[in-house]
Design an enzyme around this catalytic site. Sequence first.
Site, PDB file in Angstrom:
ATOM      1  CB  THR A 127      -0.888   0.017   1.269  1.00 35.57           C
ATOM      2  OG1 THR A 127      -1.451   1.319   1.437  1.00 35.57           O
ATOM      3  CG2 THR A 127      -0.100  -0.300   2.523  1.00 35.57           C
ATOM      4  CE1 TYR A 151      -3.684  -1.907   5.352  1.00 35.79           C
ATOM      5  CE2 TYR A 151      -3.286   0.351   4.598  1.00 35.79           C
ATOM      6  CZ  TYR A 151      -3.553  -0.986   4.325  1.00 35.79           C
ATOM      7  OH  TYR A 151      -3.672  -1.393   3.019  1.00 35.79           O
TER       8      TYR A 151
END
Length: 339
Positions: A127, A151
């Site tokens: 990501t 995250y």
Amino acid sequence: MIPEFEAISSKTKILITGGAGYIGSHVVKTFGEAGYEVLTYDNLSTGNKWSVLYGELIVADLSDKERLKKTIVKFKPDAIMHFAASIVVPESVSSPLKYYQNNTVNTLNLLETMMACGTRNFIFSSTAAVYGIPDTMSVNESAPMNPINPYGSSKMMAEKVLRDMHLADNDFNYVSLRYFNVAGADGVGRIGEAYKESTHLITRALKTAKGEFEKLQVFGTDYPTSDGTCIRDYIHVDDIAYAHILALEYLLDKGTSEVFNCGYGHGYSVREVVAAAKKVTSIDFEVEETGRREGDPSILIADNTKIKQGLNWKPKYDDLEYIIKTAWKWENSYREKYS
Ligand code: UDP
């Protein structure tokens, strides 16, 4: 069908973790349509059985190493693609252990098991969150990883493990794809984002247009951008899925480990997305401008030079209205179909 890969790929077997989720299900579809043999491994915590359009679905958790081992030994995949993960940034801040467990520890379980079973090709869903707040307008893969939430950290840690594994054993090769803002849905409306509580801008705008929310909140109008709202690189999920075919063929063709950004290389502000959503839906839904959401970089745009050159990636859906149209079609069909 993707004809150029049909002949060479008909016997290639891919194990796809998280294949019942949003991005994973589009990858399963793309590989299935191109003639690859796919097997999905998913615990259905956020995924849905109906979204697996090709191949078998094993409902199991990545923490279940025995089940994982049995699955890999039986299926003998040529490569493993790993999508299963937790992805909600605010939740990662309040429940960091869940994120390190699901995204880091479970990735270790998968890697350990696949190495023991002899599989050596791995494609990882990473990501843009690994970059944190980049110093440059568009960010390339050599920028430092400075995630600003658990995250992003949990994904960064998995990337570091992959890098070290490759350094220790050159037979192990991986491609890590760093997604920017994935959006949109299957062009004919079979699958799309179906999370119960999506926090993503396009999904929330469309749910507001549908009347599921009273209004859409715009988080921050005082960013150093042309209209004061954050700019993101929105990329259609089918272009992401296709990048996985290219990444796989690259690995099977003896390509060595690499990290690639996946984005179009230009962005839209929140206000531009809202205007496009109103145009596509023809609904003038209510918008409320509020304060900043914590942890949002003002601009996040991919430098996609590397994936275009290294994998010859040619995106087909670089069109915000198309992205929103497919998401809108999906929003209007899936509840009737499946709930
Ligand atoms: N955003 C917003 N309202 C929402 C959801 C998101 O203004 O209801 C903004 C968010 O602050 C960010 C951009 O839209 O600037 C994209 O957010 P999203 O959650 O879709 O993706 P992210 O970039 O955080 O991964």
